[in-house]
Write an enzyme that holds these catalytic residues in place. Structure first.
Site, PDB file in Angstrom:
ATOM      1  CG  HIS A   1       0.160   0.214   2.850  1.00 34.87           C
ATOM      2  ND1 HIS A   1      -0.022   1.262   2.845  1.00 34.87           N
ATOM      3  CD2 HIS A   1       0.012   0.457   2.945  1.00 34.87           C
ATOM      4  CE1 HIS A   1       0.613   1.330   3.929  1.00 34.87           C
ATOM      5  NE2 HIS A   1       0.778   0.299   4.523  1.00 34.87           N
ATOM      6  CB  CYS A   2       1.480   4.284  -1.628  1.00 38.99           C
ATOM      7  SG  CYS A   2      -0.245   3.733  -3.195  1.00 38.99           S
ATOM      8  CD  GLU A   3      -1.607  10.551   1.063  1.00 42.26           C
ATOM      9  OE1 GLU A   3      -1.799  11.540   1.980  1.00 42.26           O
ATOM     10  OE2 GLU A   3      -0.265  10.756   0.470  1.00 42.26           O
TER      11      GLU A   3
END
Length: 135
Positions: free
Chosen positions: A74-76
């Site tokens: 995941h990222c933001e």
């Protein structure tokens, strides 16, 4: 779009809390955000791999041989960075395992739908520290 499956925040929470223990020997949550974002708050137990080199070092240097491992990236928001890294991981995993096709070290790679922002909004208590630093 890419071929990598998306997984809901609730499912990741259940994964972290052992609901799928019977399916996996290990779970790896990969936070693809920048170090300052990760340090400002991340999913408990997540590892930070903000670059392709960091991801390959983490997962392909000494891959598991006989474990059932699930990887969630995941990222933001999980719109750009995490999907790109997940595709890279799948491609590199395929390359290093070409001699034993179709076998992979990581057949189960997922991207957290909505990213850390969404996970944090529902499961703040499963983050450390319990905060969120925007990019």
């Amino acid at each position: 779009t890419d071929p990598i499956m998306r997984v809901e925040a609730e499912t990741v929470s259940q994964l972290l809390n052992g609901k799928y223990r019977h399916l996996y020997d290990e779970q790896i949550i990969v936070d693809c955000r920048f170090p300052y974002e990760y340090e400002g708050g991340h999913i408990a137990g997540a590892v930070n791999a903000p670059t392709a080199e960091a991801l390959e070092s983490l997962l392909l240097t000494r891959p598991p041989s006989d474990k059932r491992v699930v990887v969630v990236l995941h990222c933001e928001y999980s719109i750009q960075r995490a999907p790109s890294m997940a595709s890279l991981l799948r491609r590199r995993d395929r390359e290093v395992n070409m001699h034993r096709y179709p076998a992979l070290h990581y057949p189960e790679i997922y991207v957290l739908k909505g990213g850390y922002r969404n996970f944090f909004s529902f499961f703040k208590h499963e983050c450390e520290p319990q905060s969120y630093v925007e990019m």
